[in-house]
Structures are given as structure tokens and as C-alpha cells.
Design an enzyme around this catalytic site. Structure first.
Site, PDB file in Angstrom:
ATOM      1  N   LEU A 206       0.464  -9.492   3.201  1.00 40.81           N
ATOM      2  CA  LEU A 206      -0.264  -8.598   2.273  1.00 40.81           C
ATOM      3  C   LEU A 206      -0.836  -7.426   3.054  1.00 40.81           C
ATOM      4  O   LEU A 206      -1.455  -7.638   4.088  1.00 40.81           O
ATOM      5  CB  LEU A 206      -1.447  -9.337   1.654  1.00 40.81           C
ATOM      6  N   HIS A 207      -0.629  -6.226   2.573  1.00 36.63           N
ATOM      7  CA  HIS A 207      -1.288  -5.082   3.231  1.00 36.63           C
ATOM      8  C   HIS A 207      -1.500  -3.881   2.317  1.00 36.63           C
ATOM      9  O   HIS A 207      -2.139  -2.920   2.711  1.00 36.63           O
ATOM     10  CB  HIS A 207      -0.501  -4.641   4.465  1.00 36.63           C
ATOM     11  N   ARG A 208      -0.951  -3.908   1.092  1.00 35.02           N
ATOM     12  CA  ARG A 208      -1.085  -2.730   0.217  1.00 35.02           C
ATOM     13  C   ARG A 208      -2.543  -2.442  -0.076  1.00 35.02           C
ATOM     14  O   ARG A 208      -3.303  -3.365  -0.410  1.00 35.02           O
ATOM     15  CB  ARG A 208      -0.420  -2.975  -1.132  1.00 35.02           C
ATOM     16  N   ASP A 282       3.513  -8.184  -0.587  1.00 37.55           N
ATOM     17  CA  ASP A 282       3.469  -6.901  -1.294  1.00 37.55           C
ATOM     18  C   ASP A 282       4.259  -5.850  -0.528  1.00 37.55           C
ATOM     19  O   ASP A 282       4.149  -4.661  -0.787  1.00 37.55           O
ATOM     20  CB  ASP A 282       2.024  -6.447  -1.567  1.00 37.55           C
TER      21      ASP A 282
END
Ligand code: UD1
Length: 365
Positions: A206-208, A282
Site C-alpha cells: 500500500l502506498h497511494r 494499490d
């Protein structure tokens, strides 16, 4: 005399897209290929490890721009790249994907009258709140050569009025990198190294900004992982921007099954994807890799610029809400497609097609 083609890369997903093309161009005497690293990603595990694993040649220059707001980062890349461009005088600047390094380099080149080629052109999420969507649209508008990964991307470019002569349907270069790395990733034996059973664990990235920047949203996603971690092992290599937000929340996993890791190398990530029962992400590239490999994927986003992974692959979108993620994970679990999925021109030969276009040998409609 050979023509100079200059590739600009800066962030983790760019390095995978560059590697197959660097190999294809190295085999052709008509082109001299040089690489500029903007330094957008600078941690060793986000950058050096990828250059090493992918066998990438040393960059001609590293602009060392580092982090900052979008305006600061984009401006820093533009300022530092302009003198390098004036010094090296390439015939074409190649940019990759949708990161700030891509749009910054494309702007500099276009304003100096240097032709621009965009690898991974035409993807659209139609979500203007994503910085990447702005980068995609602007870069495509500035590009003379548009290398589209899929038919829907070709259609998007045509619908925006971009001339057909600029558009080349070459396929997905991420799949070239994957095909090249598969044998070594298999030898890596990632499941054994992490002590997890094949198809017995989930892998999460996850990084968005839309998922990690808002504490309430991030809290909900982490609560879902906590609950899923009670049922089966989850491996969660954490991106640097996510790590900062997770620490700010004071969150720690509630179950030993949920294992928080440092970012992993490309080969390790591929090895872990190969063996996973489910991937929750994501990322853009992981939607493609899981589809190619037939591994079920849940993408925690309201939309995707890669809809082909939902229509022809193993991907499914889910909203960033605790209950929705838990329900979707239970449904997607085990929907493994052992023969993978077939998407036209996702075949490991995209870099060859791009090289052929660059050397004016062929075009691909
Ligand atoms: C960027 C891309 C995104 C891509 C992602 C892959 C843009 C607009 N976004 O997002 O499309 O999917 O890379 O990773 O270009 N940081 C470090 N060390 C690093 C890199 C980043 O600590 O090596 C931290 C910094 O605190 C930085 C933050 O992560 O401020 C964000 O990095 P940045 O490159 O701006 O964007 P990403 O979120 O990585």
C-alpha cells in the site's frame, strides 16, 4: 554515427520498465542508449537493489533530487535535467509510466525541441485527484512516440485526438521484465525463506496517497489486515511513505500472522507473488503481474487505469473500507488461475517492438 536515446527514470516502477529496453537497445548499434536517474527514489532498497537485481547499467547521471512536495520535486527534476539534456543532446528522450520524474523530463525535453517517447502511454483512471493521472495525460500530450501497453490504452489516446501515426501498440514492458526474472525468482524459494506455505498466505502493498495519507482511511485498511491476519499469514512489505503514516498512527499488528517487513527487492517480490493465495495492493504494476501469473488480486482503489486486469485478468477493485476488504478477501481467496491469463502483446517481446520502432525498422498498430 549512432543516435543517442536518453532514458529518464527515478522511481521504483520505472526501473523494471527500463531493464528490458536497456537490454534490447544494447544489442543494436544504431542507437547509443544513456540513462539518467533523477533520484526521486533514493533509499537503497527502493533503488540500488533494483539496479543490481535487474542488471541495469550505471546511470550516466544521478540528479539526486530526493523528496518534496509535487511542485518542489517536479521543479527540482526539471532544473537539474535541463543542463544534462543540453550537454548530452539526445535525439529522443524516453520516459516511463506516470511518476513525477516522467512528466518533469517530458516537459524539459519538449520545450527544448527534443522528441519524447512515452513507454506505457494511454492508461487512464479518469480520476483527476490522482497525481499520476495528471502526469499521464500531460506526458502523452507532450510525446511524439506513444508506446501503448494494451488496446484500451490505444483507444484512449485516439479518443483524445492524438495522431494515429504516433501511437504504437507494443504491449506491456512490465511483463518483459517479469518473464526475464521468473526463473531466478523461482530459484529464490521465497515461501521457504519466509516460512509460509505456497498459496497459504496473502501479500500486501500500500502506498497511494488516497489510502495512506488520511489517518481514518489508513486505520480502516489496517484494521482489515489485522482481522485477516488472525486467519492466515500476511506479508506486508511497507513503502517508506506508508511507514511514516503508520508510525504516526502508532499502529502495530495485533496478530503475529501479520508480518510487517522492509520493502523487498524485485526478485523477492516476484517470488512472494508467485506463491501467494491472494495479493492486496494499490500498486499499478502489481495488478498487471498478478493477472499475468493468474494470482488473485484485490486492488484497494475506486478505479484503475488498467481495466484490462479486471476484464481479462485476476484483478478486482475494492473500496478502502474495513468490511469491504474483509469480505472481498474472503471471496477472492483461492481463485488461482494456474495457466495465468492471456492479454494480447503481454508476451515478453514488448522491448523488442519498442527498439524496432526506435530504429525505424517497423511500426505496430
Ligand atoms: C511514487 C509515484 C507513484 C509510484 C510510486 C512507487 C509520483 C507522483 N508517484 O510515489 O506513482 O507508484 O512512486 O513507489 O511520482 N521516500 C523515502 N525513500 C525513497 C522514496 C520515497 O523515504 O526512496 C518517502 C519520502 O518520505 C517521500 C515519500 O516516500 O516524501 C513519497 O515518495 P515520492 O517519490 O514522492 O512518491 P511515492 O509515494 O513513492
Amino acid at each position: 554515427m549512432s543516435r543517442v536515446v536518453l532514458s529518464v527514470v527515478g522511481a521504483r516502477p520505472n526501473f523494471m520498465k527500463l531493464a528490458p529496453l536497456a537490454r534490447a537497445l544494447a544489442a543494436r548499434s544504431a542507437v547509443r542508449h544513456i540513462i539518467v536517474h533523477t533520484g526521486q527514489h533514493y533509499d537503497p532498497e527502493m533503488s540500488d537493489a533494483f539496479f543490481r537485481d535487474l542488471g541495469l547499467p550505471r546511470p550516466h547521471a544521478n540528479l539526486d533530487v530526493g523528496s518534496g512536495s509535487h511542485a518542489q520535486q517536479t521543479a527540482a527534476i526539471m532544473r537539474a535535467f535541463e543542463p544534462v539534456l543540453l550537454d548530452t543532446r539526445p535525439e529522443l528522450v524516453l520516459v516511463y509510466g506516470d511518476v513525477n520524474s516522467t512528466v518533469a523530463a517530458a516537459l524539459v525535453a519538449a520545450k527544448l525541441g527534443v522528441r519524447v517517447g512515452h513507454v506505457e502511454a494511454g492508461l487512464r483512471s479518469r480520476d483527476w485527484s490522482m497525481p499520476e493521472e495528471i502526469n499521464r495525460v500531460v506526458t502523452d500530450r507532450l510525446s511524439d512516440l506513444l508506446f501503448a501497453p494494451s488496446r484500451d490504452a490505444v483507444e484512449n489516446l485516439r479518443a483524445e485526438g492524438l495522431p494515429a501515426a504516433r501511437i504504437h501498440f507494443v504491449g506491456n514492458i512490465m511483463i518483459d521484465a517479469l518473464v526475464a526474472a521468473l526463473p531466478e525468482a523461482r530459484r529464490h524459494n521465497s515461501c521457504a525463506r519466509y516460512g509460509v506455505a505456497e498459496r497459504g498466505y496473502a501479500l500486501v502493498t500500500l502506498h497511494r496517497p488516497s489510502n495512506v495519507d488520511d489517518p481514518a482511511t489508513l486505520g480502516g485498511v489496517l484494521a482489515a489486515l489485522d482481522q485477516l491476519g488472525a486467519e492466515r499469514p500476511i506479508l506486508f512489505p511497507v513503502h517508506p511513505r506508508t511507514r511514516v503514516r503508520v508510525q504516526a498512527l502508532g499502529w502495530a499488528p495485533r496478530h503475529a500472522g501479520l508480518r510487517v517487513l522492509q520493502p523487498v527487492s524485485y526478485l523477492e517480490m516476484l517470488g512472494l507473488t508467485l506463491g501467494a493465495g491472494l495479493v492486496i495492493t494499490d500498486s499499478g504494476g502489481i495488478q498487471e503481474e498478478t493477472s499475468y501469473l493468474g494470482v488473485p488480486c484485490l486492488t484497494v482503489r475506486p478505479n484503475t487505469e488498467r481495466p484490462i486486469t479486471c476484464t481479462h485478468g485476476t484483478n478486482r477493485l475494492v473500496s478502502a473500507e474495513r468490511e469491504a476488504i474483509i469480505a472481498a478477501a474472503q471471496e477472492q481467496w483461492g481463485h488461482y488461475a494456474p495457466n495465468g491469463c492471456t492479454i494480447p502483446r503481454w508476451d515478453g517481446h514488448t522491448a523488442e517492438r519498442i527498439a524496432a520502432v526506435l530504429c525505424e525498422e517497423e511500426r505496430f498498430d
